[in-house]
Design a protein around this motif. Structure first.
Motif: not given
Length: 657
Positions: A474, A478, A557, A561, A565
């Protein structure tokens, strides 16, 4: 040494004989050509005189030149031809050949081959004083004063020691048990993973009881000739009876004790005869009450049921992996003869090595001592123990494996993702160390250190493990976008899918599927855990299972994430710290998570200055990240398949990139 010298002499003789035979054939070919020319000279009146000695002919030509020629075979036409051309001819009376010499020369190659065959047969069967000594037992016998191992040398398996202590009491005072009609078990089966100390425990029993000790491997019984193994079993027990009371220790008994009738064609005659003889000796018409058989194996599931019934191996002692207290005791035993510095914290080392066996802990101490010796130190410090632990967990540093700047940045973000999500999840193990130095097959590693021993795992812990495994991929997504993610997460995805699948079909952690077993025959998977295939079921049921697995994976998942973030600033800061220091530990991670300036790692300056001169093992590190699917594989749970369904404690979990 003598055997090798004799073999070399025999080989030299054979080669010499072969060379002489080949040389003689070449001489016969040239002699044939010379003889033809010699007869042509006779016909041309170029020969004045000859002297014939068997097949050798010497003489003089008409010009006074001396010559010599060999007849390739007896020529009956030679004398008439010499007489016809008036050549002066004399002969030499041949010597009578020795009969013994003729026999020896003709049989010499066969004699050599017989001696070579006998030598190889004796070597293959272990030598011995007699021509058929290979049927004798190969067990090593130790007298009561030759076994110095005691229970003080065995640590980390207190329950197993308590189980076998009564064997020592019986061997010391058999009357204490016999007066009440009690009988000591005839056989004790030590079961455990490799390196847990089964052989050491057997030696300690003999050392404490002060009785003779016979040691043999299960593979030493089985040979190419049917009946040899059974003969060796009889010979072993016959020797043991003369030394009563005594102990017979058979290591890796599964080599000879496998279930009968399951081999190709119904079984293996030699192995089965050996097993049958072992069964008879342990519990036949003759009682061997004073001979105790101790055997060790890490595969009790393949043993023949007749071996495990009461009267034979009627007691099973499990020698498991040590807990934190046991690891501390084992480390103290192995550091008794190692000069250690005052900063060495045995408890901390024991806490950082969950899942290590006794043999692995001994190897850890040895690697630490070697690391200190390479640096010309007089004492082994904590730094050397950390270095040894990291080397055993992750492999040696591969500083010669040069990564370009883009790969370094990618690896740094990947490992930072693992570390941040692992630190933010409440039920997961604390992050211990992160590195982007390549080790073994991993380009980078993130290690988590369990605070306590884990024998079972909750659903929340397993889901946190899955989320942490996805965090590396991830982070790449990103930062670089979906089109630029790498294959570095292949191992993470494989492991996450493994846990999710087992949560559904094996551990009853799915509401839709419920607590039911949905698997077939068990097998060993790539992580060393038992795995199983789905049993026969409808397509609808399989679709439900697939949906549940996908749901668990997607849920975690999305969790990972969301965490990344929310903490993008920490992700960038940790990446920068990894690019600068290459390795950060829990103190630097605490600074990053608190958004404080990152303190310099201990020994950073010295390690950087030593990089050019030291080998790739002089800087401590530890694992937990993946290398394109080829990194060291670790897992949150490793289930124990024998003596119950309890889970084994795992080693420090790792995500490798």
């Amino acid at each position: 040494m003598k055997k090798n010298l004799i073999l070399m002499i025999i080989v030299a003789i054979v080669l010499g004989y072969g060379y002489l035979s080949f040389n003689e054939a070449n001489e016969n070919a040239s002699a044939k050509r010379d003889y033809v020319a010699f007869k042509a000279d006779i016909a041309a009146n170029q020969i004045r005189s000859v002297k014939i000695d068997g097949r050798s002919i010497t003489g003089y030509r008409t010009n006074g030149e001396k010559f010599k020629v060999i007849m390739p075979m007896i020529d009956q036409d030679l004398l008439p031809k010499l007489e016809e051309h008036k050549v002066e001819t004399t002969g030499v009376l041949p010597e009578e050949p020795s009969l013994l010499l003729s026999i020896f020369v003709s049989w010499f190659p066969m004699i050599i081959l017989i001696f070579v065959w006998i030598w190889f047969m004796r070597s293959a069967q272990g030598g011995g004083k007699g021509a058929f000594s290979f049927s004798k037992s190969k067990a090593k016998e130790f007298r009561e004063d030759e076994v110095h191992t005691t229970f003080a040398d065995v640590a980390g398996c207190d329950e197993a020691k308590d189980e076998v202590k009564e064997l020592v009491d019986y061997l010391r005072e058999p009357g204490k048990f016999q007066k009440l009609g009690g009988k000591i078990p005839r056989g004790v089966l030590l079961v455990g993973q490799p390196g847990t100390g089964k052989t050491l425990l057997a030696k300690a029993i003999a050392g404490e009881a002060k009785v003779p000790f016979f040691s043999i491997s299960g593979s030493d019984f089985v040979e190419m000739f049917v009946g040899v193994g059974a003969s060796r079993v009889r010979d072993l027990f016959a020797k043991a009876k003369t030394k009563c009371p005594c102990i017979i220790f058979i290591d890796e008994i599964d080599a000879v004790g496998r279930k009968r009738g399951i081999g190709i064609g119904g079984g293996h005659d030699e192995r089965e005869q050996t097993l049958n003889q072992l069964l008879v000796e342990m519990d036949g018409f003759e009682g061997n009450e004073a001979v105790i058989v101790i055997a060790a194996t890490n595969r009790p599931d393949v043993l023949d049921p007749a071996l495990l019934r009461p009267g034979r191996f009627d007691r099973r002692v499990t020698v498991g992996l040590p807990d934190i207290k046991g690891r501390e005791q084992i480390l103290k035993v192995h550091t008794r003869n190692v000069p250690i510095a005052e900063d060495v914290d045995i408890k901390m080392i024991a806490r950082g090595t969950p899942g290590f066996s006794g043999a692995e802990l001994a190897n850890l101490v040895n690697e630490a001592a070697l690391a200190a010796a390479r640096k010309n130190k007089n004492l082994v410090s904590q730094a050397e123990f950390e270095l040894a632990k990291d080397k055993l967990l992750m492999g040696p540093e591969l500083r010669s494996k040069v990564m370009n700047e883009k790969e370094k940045i990618n690896t740094a973000y990947h490992e930072s993702g693992h570390a941040i999500v692992g630190r933010m999840l409440p039920d997961f193990d604390p992050v211990y160390k992160v590195t982007i130095i390549p080790r073994s097959r991993a380009l980078g590693v993130t290690m988590y250190l369990p605070e306590n021993e884990r024998l079972s795992y909750t659903r929340s812990y397993l889901e946190d493990s899955i989320a942490t495994l996805f965090a590396g991929r991830i982070a790449e997504e990103l930062i670089f976008g979906e089109d630029n993610v790498t294959t570095g997460a292949s191992n993470d995805i494989e492991r996450a899918t493994y846990w999710a699948r087992n949560m559904v079909i094996r551990w009853g952690m799915s509401k839709k599927v419920g607590p039911q077993l949905l698997e077939g025959e068990e097998s060993e998977n790539y992580l060393g855990n038992s795995s199983s295939s789905l049993r026969a079921m409808s397509d609808n049921s399989q679709n439900v299972i697939d949906d549940e697995i996908r749901s668990i994976l997607q849920k975690n998942y999305d969790r990972a994430k969301s965490i990344l973030e929310t903490n993008m600033d920490i992700l960038h800061a940790m990446k920068d710290a990894l690019l600068k220091y290459e390795t950060i530990d829990s103190e630097q991670i605490d600074d990053l998570m608190a958004r404080r300036p990152v303190r310099e790692p201990d020994g950073y300056n010295t390690s950087k200055s030593a990089d050019s001169g030291n080998d790739d093992q002089d800087k401590p590190q530890n694992p937990e990240s993946g290398n394109g699917g080829d990194a060291p594989k670790a897992e949150p749970a490793r289930e124990q398949q024998q003596d119950g369904a309890q889970n084994k404690p795992s080693k420090p979990s790792q995500d490798s990139f």
